[in-house]
Motif scaffolding. Structure first.
Motif, mmCIF file in Angstrom:
data_model
loop_
_atom_site.group_PDB
_atom_site.id
_atom_site.type_symbol
_atom_site.label_atom_id
_atom_site.label_comp_id
_atom_site.label_asym_id
_atom_site.label_seq_id
_atom_site.Cartn_x
_atom_site.Cartn_y
_atom_site.Cartn_z
ATOM 1 N N THR A 168 4.446 -0.019 -12.284
ATOM 2 C CA THR A 168 3.191 -0.771 -12.425
ATOM 3 C C THR A 168 3.159 -1.943 -11.446
ATOM 4 O O THR A 168 2.145 -2.179 -10.780
ATOM 5 C CB THR A 168 3.040 -1.293 -13.861
ATOM 6 O OG1 THR A 168 2.956 -0.187 -14.762
ATOM 7 C CG2 THR A 168 1.791 -2.160 -13.997
ATOM 8 N N GLU A 169 4.264 -2.676 -11.345
ATOM 9 C CA GLU A 169 4.332 -3.830 -10.441
ATOM 10 C C GLU A 169 4.096 -3.417 -8.994
ATOM 11 O O GLU A 169 3.388 -4.097 -8.244
ATOM 12 C CB GLU A 169 5.694 -4.512 -10.575
ATOM 13 C CG GLU A 169 5.838 -5.738 -9.682
ATOM 14 C CD GLU A 169 7.217 -6.374 -9.806
ATOM 15 O OE1 GLU A 169 7.508 -7.282 -8.999
ATOM 16 O OE2 GLU A 169 8.002 -5.958 -10.680
ATOM 17 N N GLN A 170 4.686 -2.291 -8.598
ATOM 18 C CA GLN A 170 4.534 -1.819 -7.213
ATOM 19 C C GLN A 170 3.086 -1.395 -6.927
ATOM 20 O O GLN A 170 2.564 -1.652 -5.840
ATOM 21 C CB GLN A 170 5.489 -0.646 -6.962
ATOM 22 C CG GLN A 170 6.947 -1.043 -6.885
ATOM 23 C CD GLN A 170 7.874 0.159 -6.820
ATOM 24 O OE1 GLN A 170 7.632 1.190 -7.468
ATOM 25 N NE2 GLN A 170 8.952 0.037 -6.049
ATOM 26 N N ILE A 171 2.455 -0.752 -7.890
ATOM 27 C CA ILE A 171 1.069 -0.311 -7.686
ATOM 28 C C ILE A 171 0.131 -1.519 -7.595
ATOM 29 O O ILE A 171 -0.748 -1.573 -6.722
ATOM 30 C CB ILE A 171 0.619 0.623 -8.831
ATOM 31 C CG1 ILE A 171 1.446 1.918 -8.812
ATOM 32 C CG2 ILE A 171 -0.872 0.953 -8.682
ATOM 33 C CD1 ILE A 171 1.176 2.831 -9.996
ATOM 34 N N VAL A 172 0.336 -2.485 -8.478
ATOM 35 C CA VAL A 172 -0.497 -3.694 -8.445
ATOM 36 C C VAL A 172 -0.324 -4.408 -7.114
ATOM 37 O O VAL A 172 -1.300 -4.880 -6.515
ATOM 38 C CB VAL A 172 -0.154 -4.631 -9.622
ATOM 39 C CG1 VAL A 172 -0.861 -5.970 -9.471
ATOM 40 C CG2 VAL A 172 -0.541 -3.976 -10.947
ATOM 41 N N ARG A 173 0.925 -4.493 -6.653
ATOM 42 C CA ARG A 173 1.160 -5.128 -5.352
ATOM 43 C C ARG A 173 0.479 -4.343 -4.239
ATOM 44 O O ARG A 173 -0.097 -4.936 -3.318
ATOM 45 C CB ARG A 173 2.655 -5.236 -5.078
ATOM 46 C CG ARG A 173 2.946 -5.731 -3.668
ATOM 47 C CD ARG A 173 4.388 -6.008 -3.417
ATOM 48 N NE ARG A 173 4.598 -6.393 -2.019
ATOM 49 C CZ ARG A 173 5.727 -6.911 -1.554
ATOM 50 N NH1 ARG A 173 6.748 -7.122 -2.374
ATOM 51 N NH2 ARG A 173 5.837 -7.214 -0.284
ATOM 52 N N ARG A 174 0.546 -3.034 -4.337
ATOM 53 C CA ARG A 174 -0.096 -2.201 -3.308
ATOM 54 C C ARG A 174 -1.597 -2.479 -3.237
ATOM 55 O O ARG A 174 -2.180 -2.567 -2.161
ATOM 56 C CB ARG A 174 0.161 -0.732 -3.629
ATOM 57 C CG ARG A 174 -0.412 0.244 -2.606
ATOM 58 C CD ARG A 174 -0.061 1.672 -3.004
ATOM 59 N NE ARG A 174 0.026 2.557 -1.862
ATOM 60 C CZ ARG A 174 0.773 3.650 -1.824
ATOM 61 N NH1 ARG A 174 1.520 3.984 -2.875
ATOM 62 N NH2 ARG A 174 0.785 4.410 -0.757
ATOM 63 N N VAL A 175 -2.219 -2.608 -4.389
ATOM 64 C CA VAL A 175 -3.661 -2.814 -4.448
ATOM 65 C C VAL A 175 -4.035 -4.256 -4.112
ATOM 66 O O VAL A 175 -4.909 -4.506 -3.275
ATOM 67 C CB VAL A 175 -4.210 -2.446 -5.842
ATOM 68 C CG1 VAL A 175 -5.690 -2.804 -5.952
ATOM 69 C CG2 VAL A 175 -4.023 -0.946 -6.112
ATOM 70 N N MET A 176 -3.340 -5.206 -4.779
ATOM 71 C CA MET A 176 -3.741 -6.607 -4.696
ATOM 72 C C MET A 176 -3.038 -7.385 -3.590
ATOM 73 O O MET A 176 -3.594 -8.359 -3.074
ATOM 74 C CB MET A 176 -3.454 -7.307 -6.035
ATOM 75 C CG MET A 176 -4.065 -6.655 -7.243
ATOM 76 S SD MET A 176 -5.847 -6.887 -7.388
ATOM 77 C CE MET A 176 -5.983 -8.639 -7.581
ATOM 78 N N GLY A 177 -1.822 -6.969 -3.227
ATOM 79 C CA GLY A 177 -1.016 -7.778 -2.314
ATOM 80 C C GLY A 177 -0.302 -8.879 -3.086
ATOM 81 O O GLY A 177 -0.442 -9.004 -4.307
ATOM 82 N N ILE A 178 0.493 -9.691 -2.394
ATOM 83 C CA ILE A 178 1.215 -10.771 -3.058
ATOM 84 C C ILE A 178 0.816 -12.115 -2.455
ATOM 85 O O ILE A 178 0.457 -12.207 -1.276
ATOM 86 C CB ILE A 178 2.748 -10.583 -2.974
ATOM 87 C CG1 ILE A 178 3.214 -10.498 -1.520
ATOM 88 C CG2 ILE A 178 3.182 -9.376 -3.760
ATOM 89 C CD1 ILE A 178 4.729 -10.468 -1.390
ATOM 90 N N LYS A 179 0.930 -13.157 -3.282
ATOM 91 C CA LYS A 179 0.467 -14.478 -2.896
ATOM 92 C C LYS A 179 1.206 -15.018 -1.678
ATOM 93 O O LYS A 179 0.616 -15.650 -0.800
ATOM 94 C CB LYS A 179 0.621 -15.438 -4.068
ATOM 95 C CG LYS A 179 -0.002 -16.802 -3.828
ATOM 96 C CD LYS A 179 0.064 -17.653 -5.091
ATOM 97 C CE LYS A 179 -0.615 -18.998 -4.873
ATOM 98 N NZ LYS A 179 -0.564 -19.826 -6.109
ATOM 99 N N SER A 180 2.542 -14.787 -1.619
ATOM 100 C CA SER A 180 3.339 -15.325 -0.515
ATOM 101 C C SER A 180 2.919 -14.761 0.831
ATOM 102 O O SER A 180 3.159 -15.370 1.873
ATOM 103 C CB SER A 180 4.828 -15.040 -0.752
ATOM 104 O OG SER A 180 5.070 -13.636 -0.790
#
Length: 370
Positions: A168-180
């Motif tokens: 789930t974390e990887q998919i969310v990152r794929r879609v949304m990106g990360i703040k840093s």
């Protein structure tokens, strides 16, 4: 003392820069509005993905659990559309008022007594803002497309992540990106880039449409229109070609050349920064010679003003105006460091940071005492 046409040209260059600042502010406002839904979108995305099992995953099931995510996406674009509609209508009204005030200021009073200024109605300003397409679509259509495209990116990111067995974390990152990373690594970052292009183009399209309408309302006073391009490393081939070319005021037919007007300045391509300036008829053509003072006749000579580039115009401005346009440090580098405005960009037309400028030319910083 400058002629009326020279004064109008100088004002057009300065006004184009002010509109660019307005465009920058509008982009920041709309991106902030788009980003305001990120927390809710992320939370809903996590819940939706958690309910999708790898073994039981189907596209139909995915679409059903993403309903709340896509509704949030739709609602934020509805808010963006409402904000943009208000902004472009306000801009059209402002631009009409600005042009009328400018003409009133620079045209001698003795001339305005004889030749009254035409005006543009409130209904016409709304038509300019909402009913004229740019780059093939109306503003509402572009924003609707952006919402649909962003929804597709969300679905694609989830589908690819599930097929590849990501967490789930990887998919969310794929879609949304990360703040840093400034979210630049996410699929939805493209949506930010797309909406920036639409906002900038809507602003320039609306402003130029208002100018065109005001010029047409004063066709008895205006002989021709001259294309003005912002000449720097970001200027497009189309705009470099048309800089200072003249066109008829009513139908925009080429005058003394064969280069077509096409969509016109501010609209000929995405994020166009070009503008236009009117060339007023001379006092003889306006039949105003009788009883006019010599100074007034000289100011209303009807001549095409001497070409002035953006860089030349900027050098002639006050220190306060230069600092307003460039920022205080770059303004000082322009005045005291020996740099020209085009040196503030790299070879791809990107505005360099002060650190990048210092690395490229430390001597200029030392010379300016920065």
């Amino acid at each position: 003392m400058p002629t009326v046409n020279e004064a109008l040209q100088a004002a057009a260059i300065g006004h184009a820069i002010d509109l660019l600042h307005l465009s920058n502010a509008e982009v920041r406002k709309i991106i902030a509005l788009l980003n305001s839904a990120d927390a809710e979108l992320r939370a809903q995305l996590i819940l939706a993905i958690a309910s999708l099992g790898v073994e039981s995953f189907t596209v139909t099931h995915m679409n059903s659990v993403l309903v709340s995510v896509l509704e949030t996406n739709k609602s934020i674009y509805a808010a963006i559309q409402e904000t943009m509609v208000e902004s472009v209508i306000d801009l059209a009204k402002y631009e009409i008022g600005y042009q009328k005030a400018l003409f009133t200021e620079v045209i001698p009073q003795q001339v305005r007594v004889t030749v009254s200024l035409g005006s543009v109605t409130l209904d016409q300003t709304r038509q300019i803002a909402m009913s004229r397409p740019f780059q093939g679509k109306l503003l509402k259509e572009w924003l609707d497309n952006l919402e649909v495209n962003r929804a597709a990116r969300i679905r694609d990111g989830v589908r690819m992540g599930m097929v590849e067995g990501q967490t789930t974390e990887q998919i969310v990152r794929r879609v949304m990106g990360i703040k840093s990373e400034g979210y630049a690594d996410g699929l939805l970052n493209r949506s930010r880039q797309d909406i920036e292009s639409v906002v900038r183009t809507a602003i320039s399209h609306t402003a130029q449409g208002a100018r065109d309408a005001f010029y047409r309302a004063n066709d008895d006073l205006i002989a021709e229109v001259s294309w003005l391009s912002t000449l720097d490393n970001k200027t497009s081939v189309d705009c470099r070609l048309r800089d200072r070319l003249r066109y008829t005021n009513d139908t925009h037919e080429p005058v003394g050349h064969k280069v077509p007007w096409k969509a016109g300045p501010g609209r000929i391509h995405w994020c166009c920064r070009s503008t236009s300036t009117p060339i007023l008829k001379g006092y003889e053509e306006l039949r105003l010679s009788k009883g006019l003072p010599e100074s007034t006749r000289a100011s209303m000579d009807g001549q095409v003003p001497k070409s002035t580039t953006y860089g030349e115009w900027l050098i002639e401005q006050s220190a306060a105006r230069q600092d307003q346009i460039l920022g205080p440090n770059r303004g000082k580098l322009l005045r005291e460091g020996g740099l020209t405005h085009d040196q503030f960009y790299n070879d791809r037309g990107k505005f360099l940071t002060l650190d990048q400028l210092r690395e490229r030319d430390a001597a200029s910083f030392a010379k300016a005492g920065i």
